[in-house]
Design an enzyme around this catalytic site. Sequence first.
Site, PDB file in Angstrom:
ATOM      1  N   ASP A 126      66.344  -3.650 -26.794  1.00  0.00           N
ATOM      2  CA  ASP A 126      65.947  -5.052 -26.737  1.00  0.00           C
ATOM      3  C   ASP A 126      67.161  -5.977 -26.777  1.00  0.00           C
ATOM      4  O   ASP A 126      68.264  -5.572 -27.166  1.00  0.00           O
ATOM      5  CB  ASP A 126      65.001  -5.376 -27.898  1.00  0.00           C
ATOM      6  CG  ASP A 126      63.972  -6.432 -27.539  1.00  0.00           C
ATOM      7  OD1 ASP A 126      64.174  -7.161 -26.548  1.00  0.00           O
ATOM      8  OD2 ASP A 126      62.958  -6.540 -28.263  1.00  0.00           O
ATOM      9  N   ASP A 178      56.663 -10.252 -22.806  1.00  0.00           N
ATOM     10  CA  ASP A 178      55.975 -10.183 -24.098  1.00  0.00           C
ATOM     11  C   ASP A 178      54.529 -10.657 -23.986  1.00  0.00           C
ATOM     12  O   ASP A 178      53.720 -10.399 -24.874  1.00  0.00           O
ATOM     13  CB  ASP A 178      56.709 -11.048 -25.134  1.00  0.00           C
ATOM     14  CG  ASP A 178      57.984 -10.395 -25.633  1.00  0.00           C
ATOM     15  OD1 ASP A 178      58.140  -9.169 -25.452  1.00  0.00           O
ATOM     16  OD2 ASP A 178      58.831 -11.111 -26.200  1.00  0.00           O
TER      17      ASP A 178
END
Length: 762
Positions: free
Chosen positions: A477, A547
């Site tokens: 990430d 997301d």
Amino acid sequence: MIHKSGDWFFISTKNTSYVMRILDTGHVMHFSYGACIGHDAEGLEYIHDGFDVNVGCCTYYDEEHPRMFMNNLSMEYATVGKGDTREPAVDVRYSEGLSTLDPVYYEHRIFKGKDLGAVPCASADEDNVETLELVLKDKVVDLFIHLFYSSYEDEDVILRSTRIVNRTGSDVVLENVASLMLDFSDCNWELLSFDGAWARERNITRRKLHPGITVIDSKLGCSSNEHNSLVYLVRSDSGPDYGEVVATNLIYSGNHSERIDVGPFSKLRLVTGINPFGFSWTLADGESFTSPEAVVTYSSSGWNRASANFHSFIRKYIVRGKWRDRERPILINNWEATYFDFTEEKLMDLAARAKDLGIELFVLDDGWFGRRADDRSGLGDWVCNRKRLPGGLEGLGRRLHDMGLMFGIWVEPEMVNEDSELFEKHPDWRVSIPGRKPAVCRHQYVLDLSRKDVVDHLFSSLSSVFESGCVDYVKWDMNRTMSDYYSASGRSSGMGGFFHRYMLGLYSLLQRITERFPDILFEACAAGGNRFDLGMLCFMQQIWTSDNTDLHHRIGIQEGTLMGYPQSSMGAHVSASPGHQSLRKSSIESRFNVACWGAFGYELDLAKLCAEDLEAVRGQIRFYKKYRPVLQSGIFRKVVSSDDNLVFWASTLGKTTIVLEYQILNRPNTGVQDRLRLPFLNRSGVYRVEARRQIIRAEDLGDLSKAYGKTVSEEFSVTISGSLLCDYGLCLGPQFAGNGFCDGTRVLGDFGSRLYVVEEIG
């Protein structure tokens, strides 16, 4: 195939031709890029409009060439200072600030394979790839421009990159080095760009082009969720299956710029490469600089053909390693089920439920390391927290392996919290300017990957984690963008070299990590889709798309993403309802129908699902496993619909096509049925079309449950000729009707969907 005929160069693929000409002045003129014209130069000079045009008071090249107006000439690689005032491809400073260059043909070579000098870069098959290296030299100073053209014949793709070599005897400062420049003889094109922000990445924007410059770019220090480096130029009458298309993308993860210049004489220029913003690179005498590679493709039959060219090229030559051609496993990620509130036993309970449903990979997200209890602490300390996981990562990994599940973990190596052991030891590793308080995002800061000592530390600490943890999958990430551009290393004080040096450091780290752990499946993530690009796909086989997992938002996000990237690269999950980003309620079946078009998984608390939803999930997983090759590796197409309330997607592999029908809002009593037309199928074939069996819960139907009971299972199966399915289309059904209660009401409902399996059976 690459061919030289007199002063002409022909770069050919299966269906396209890229043509250049060396003028008598030595300048290289771009002639055309489009449909295949072979490699016969006879007569070509009579159909180009670059000369003998009265352009008034514009400067011409010299007295010997009074009809050579650089501002109206289609150039192969434009510079500044000789009359061309359109966007340049290269901008340099030499000899106390001079910038005028006049590069002309110097030499060339044609060879099999390609030069692998750029990092990262596409791989090459010498049997299928041929490269032209065209060298230009300035007429006065010894500055050389090497233009590389690699023809990927079977994919109808050409790769472009540029190398600047300094032999002037003193330093040269590069302010702009484009990877690709394309001049078009007219400006009758429209632009498709892929734009947005966090939670709404890569939505398609179509715009008309007018005189002046249109800029699509990123200044965030990453390829960005605001504007992807993928751009399409399309004719105004084009669509998914018709019309001319030229599309480009960069193999790069940093700041980029795509500049479309409609000039004063109604010609169009496209320039793409590293963003000139924040870029300044000093080349000492004898040094060289190589730009990122740019990918370009042409289609005479619409967007679907262009995207298919990209997909094939990416699968074969960008994605690499053990997982390149392997099916991606179905995963469950614990994040939305637990956030930071988990224990080892809680994780094992979730894993047991997942295994029972047929899930193959368990992913442990944030919170397993250091003193990480929330997002304010622990980043940088990649050591397992034994209070949370008494057996460590290795213990948890063994338990999951014994259960028959693969084990994955989340990391965010490029970031650091002030509340961490790493920051306490190395505060100078943070990207910040001395004497200034740095900007912050999510309580975290960027580590300076332009420094070799930082890269070496991350390689060592991550290697220790991956070696000891039985790790099969890593989610990498990156949850904030750049600010306070400065490196304390002394090699790059300001932002001029910082952005690109950071990317080179990141690529170095990824190269070392992926070579050290070739069996791990890597998924890139950057607060969702903030770094969805070909550079990351050179090291990581898939990328978390967004997301935002709301099914309706994902229609736009995934449709835009699939214009340039294959399904197998696109992470897509079923999450809870209401959606965490949209608060929209939706059925678990429709969430699956949208999410299954990629590297698929779940991100919710299985313990909170009712019996009907658990039954639905079990059926979804069976269906996905059966048709996984089609959904991950098939030829993807957007199918044209006559109703703007409906979206149709299709993916074809062999004789099997999976089709998504997605309805935005319910429209009662329309008087017509939805129609599915698939013009790309075999007209002489015979097809069976079946709807995937899915569970419709009473609460999804509302008052309709009074008429239809607790659940409804759709059944739909017909046999139809290929000619009817191609040319006329199939009327889809059924709709709810009868009982004098709900005549004409659709099964789908708001944000409802169905999947169809279309099999050629004769």
